[in-house]
Design a protein around this motif. Structure first.
Motif, PDB file in Angstrom:
ATOM      1  N   ASN A  43     -34.303 -10.025  12.412  1.00 53.23           N
ATOM      2  CA  ASN A  43     -32.875 -10.335  12.347  1.00 53.23           C
ATOM      3  C   ASN A  43     -32.316 -10.591  13.739  1.00 53.23           C
ATOM      4  OD1 ASN A  43     -33.346  -9.620   9.729  1.00 53.23           O
ATOM      5  ND2 ASN A  43     -31.710  -8.105   9.585  1.00 53.23           N
ATOM      6  N   PRO A  44     -31.695 -11.746  13.977  1.00 57.29           N
ATOM      7  CA  PRO A  44     -31.080 -11.994  15.279  1.00 57.29           C
ATOM      8  C   PRO A  44     -30.121 -10.868  15.673  1.00 57.29           C
ATOM      9  CG  PRO A  44     -31.111 -14.002  13.981  1.00 57.29           C
ATOM     10  CD  PRO A  44     -31.556 -12.899  13.063  1.00 57.29           C
ATOM     11  N   ASN A  45     -30.126 -10.535  16.950  1.00 57.56           N
ATOM     12  CA  ASN A  45     -29.285  -9.471  17.524  1.00 57.56           C
ATOM     13  C   ASN A  45     -29.674  -8.086  17.001  1.00 57.56           C
ATOM     14  OD1 ASN A  45     -27.770 -11.580  18.758  1.00 57.56           O
ATOM     15  ND2 ASN A  45     -26.525 -11.746  16.899  1.00 57.56           N
ATOM     16  N   SER A  46     -30.950  -7.921  16.669  1.00 58.76           N
ATOM     17  CA  SER A  46     -31.440  -6.620  16.221  1.00 58.76           C
ATOM     18  C   SER A  46     -32.735  -6.288  16.943  1.00 58.76           C
ATOM     19  CB  SER A  46     -31.685  -6.616  14.709  1.00 58.76           C
ATOM     20  OG  SER A  46     -32.899  -7.281  14.397  1.00 58.76           O
ATOM     21  N   LEU A  47     -33.196  -5.048  16.789  1.00 56.22           N
ATOM     22  CA  LEU A  47     -34.423  -4.606  17.442  1.00 56.22           C
ATOM     23  C   LEU A  47     -35.651  -5.347  16.919  1.00 56.22           C
ATOM     24  CD1 LEU A  47     -33.738  -0.753  17.461  1.00 56.22           C
ATOM     25  CD2 LEU A  47     -33.743  -2.270  19.447  1.00 56.22           C
ATOM     26  N   SER A  48     -35.556  -5.927  15.737  1.00 62.71           N
ATOM     27  CA  SER A  48     -36.722  -6.600  15.138  1.00 62.71           C
ATOM     28  C   SER A  48     -36.871  -8.057  15.561  1.00 62.71           C
ATOM     29  CB  SER A  48     -36.623  -6.543  13.604  1.00 62.71           C
ATOM     30  OG  SER A  48     -35.526  -7.340  13.138  1.00 62.71           O
ATOM     31  N   TYR A  49     -35.877  -8.604  16.251  1.00 62.38           N
ATOM     32  CA  TYR A  49     -35.841 -10.041  16.518  1.00 62.38           C
ATOM     33  C   TYR A  49     -36.918 -10.452  17.524  1.00 62.38           C
ATOM     34  CZ  TYR A  49     -33.558 -14.617  17.133  1.00 62.38           C
ATOM     35  OH  TYR A  49     -33.265 -15.956  17.142  1.00 62.38           O
ATOM     36  N   ARG A  50     -37.648 -11.530  17.207  1.00 58.85           N
ATOM     37  CA  ARG A  50     -38.706 -12.052  18.067  1.00 58.85           C
ATOM     38  C   ARG A  50     -38.721 -13.573  18.016  1.00 58.85           C
ATOM     39  NH1 ARG A  50     -38.538  -7.356  18.649  1.00 58.85           N
ATOM     40  NH2 ARG A  50     -40.215  -5.800  18.789  1.00 58.85           N
ATOM     41  N   PHE A  51     -39.158 -14.190  19.111  1.00 60.93           N
ATOM     42  CA  PHE A  51     -39.427 -15.622  19.178  1.00 60.93           C
ATOM     43  C   PHE A  51     -40.919 -15.780  19.460  1.00 60.93           C
ATOM     44  CE2 PHE A  51     -35.114 -16.522  19.046  1.00 60.93           C
ATOM     45  CZ  PHE A  51     -34.783 -17.815  19.412  1.00 60.93           C
ATOM     46  N   PHE A  52     -41.679 -16.258  18.481  1.00 60.23           N
ATOM     47  CA  PHE A  52     -43.089 -16.553  18.692  1.00 60.23           C
ATOM     48  C   PHE A  52     -43.260 -18.039  18.974  1.00 60.23           C
ATOM     49  CE2 PHE A  52     -43.331 -12.562  16.367  1.00 60.23           C
ATOM     50  CZ  PHE A  52     -44.361 -11.893  17.029  1.00 60.23           C
ATOM     51  N   PHE A  53     -44.277 -18.367  19.750  1.00 64.83           N
ATOM     52  CA  PHE A  53     -44.504 -19.746  20.186  1.00 64.83           C
ATOM     53  C   PHE A  53     -45.723 -20.348  19.490  1.00 64.83           C
ATOM     54  CE2 PHE A  53     -41.678 -18.188  23.308  1.00 64.83           C
ATOM     55  CZ  PHE A  53     -41.125 -19.259  23.997  1.00 64.83           C
ATOM     56  N   LYS A  54     -45.633 -21.648  19.213  1.00 70.34           N
ATOM     57  CA  LYS A  54     -46.762 -22.434  18.732  1.00 70.34           C
ATOM     58  C   LYS A  54     -46.901 -23.662  19.621  1.00 70.34           C
ATOM     59  CE  LYS A  54     -46.412 -21.456  13.735  1.00 70.34           C
ATOM     60  NZ  LYS A  54     -46.196 -22.126  12.418  1.00 70.34           N
TER      61      LYS A  54
END
Length: 324
Positions: A43-54
């Motif tokens: 969830n954006p703006n939460s502890l779970s938020y991540r951006f993974f790259f491809k």
């Protein structure tokens, strides 16, 4: 170009070169300017938020290890991974200790970290990020700063006119560097400009920034000096009497941190808590080598992209205090 928040699991945005013959690997991806896809998880703006790259082949990659340092080595043009767009406050960074090193928000005492607005600054005053395949070795004491590295990729302040997008990979021309000493560690701040910026041709060294953007370098020192004071920490200090070093010096520093990274990825240096798993660099017999299937499975175990959480209203407050 900005992209909207995701509304479904694994929402992705593609960054690719602007070329009439190039095609997105996914018709739902939005074309930007490099051949990398950023996939949001949590969830954006939460502890779970991540951006993974491809990469362009759709393989999950590490922005720390798998994106090449050079966009054009012959011209000393480097890649920059944008972690924080200008004017924003969320302290997003490449997670060097996490599997595949996604971009995530820094956490302090269990809460998401936002940089304070220290008057007259609002958020970050440049597009802020890092040069991949670089590493400031915490075991190496720099001869100029007399301090060891901060255990991160080298930081970049991109001063172009366009507000970049979080996770974007751009090509930058290096102009100079500032030697910040952050809690006793060397923390180089490279000053650069996007080569696609309309003004890029006018900027070739740090003296051009002084001439064409008067006050910007002074504001940069002021920002870095005071941004941690609202957290109860002392002002940061700098080597070279707060002076910026020129382009040649900056490139020398970048190349040295690339050398430290090479030693790290080749297991000639102790990685400590750093996660060096990668899908494109290490050979199959290396413990750092990660298969495409392993990477895909690991990303799939993270939270799917969900509802955006609200940003605390305190993030917009200004902090005032007298300069020392």
């Amino acid at each position: 170009m900005r992209f909207s928040r995701c509304h479904q699991p694994g929402a992705a945005v593609v960054f690719r070169r602007r070329h009439p013959s190039s095609r997105s690997t996914n018709s739902s991806n939005r074309p930007l300017n490099m051949s990398f896809t950023v996939e949001e998880r949590g969830n954006p703006n939460s502890l779970s938020y991540r951006f993974f790259f491809k990469n362009a082949e759709g393989k999950y990659i590490s922005p720390f290890h798998d994106i090449p340092i050079y966009a054009d080595e012959s011209q000393n043009i480097f890649h920059m991974v944008v972690e924080v767009p200008r004017w924003t406050n969320a302290k997003m960074e490449i997670a060097t200790k996490d599997f595949l090193n996604p971009i995530k928000q820094d956490v302090k005492k269990g809460k998401l970290r936002y940089v304070a607005n220290v008057f007259p600054h609002k958020g970050y005053i440049w597009n802020y990020g890092a040069i991949p395949q670089t590493w400031e070795d915490p075991a190496h004491k720099d001869g100029d700063t007399d301090c060891c590295g901060d255990n991160d990729p080298i930081d970049v302040c991109e001063i172009g006119s366009r507000v970049c997008t979080r996770g974007e990979v751009i090509k930058v021309k290096v102009l100079g560097v500032l030697a910040m000493i952050d809690e006793g560690e060397t923390d180089w701040k490279v000053i650069a400009i996007n080569v696609e910026d309309p003004e890029a041709k006018e900027f070739n060294n740090i003296s051009d920034v002084k001439r064409l953007k008067p006050g910007y370098l002074e504001a940069t020192v002021d920002w870095f000096k005071r941004y941690k004071v609202p957290d109860g920490k002392p002002e940061n200090r700098f080597a070279f009497n707060e002076e910026f070093k020129d382009k040649d010096f900056a490139i020398k520093v970048i190349k040295s941190t690339h050398g430290f990274w090479k030693a790290l990825i080749c297991q000639q240096t102790n990685a400590g808590e750093l996660n060096c798993k990668n899908t494109c660099v290490s050979a199959g017999d290396s413990p750092f080598c990660c298969s495409a299937d392993e990477a895909k499975a690991a990303v799939g175990e993270t939270c799917p992209c969900g509802k955006e959480e609200p940003i605390p209203s305190s993030v917009d407050k200004w902090f005032y205090y007298e300069r020392k």
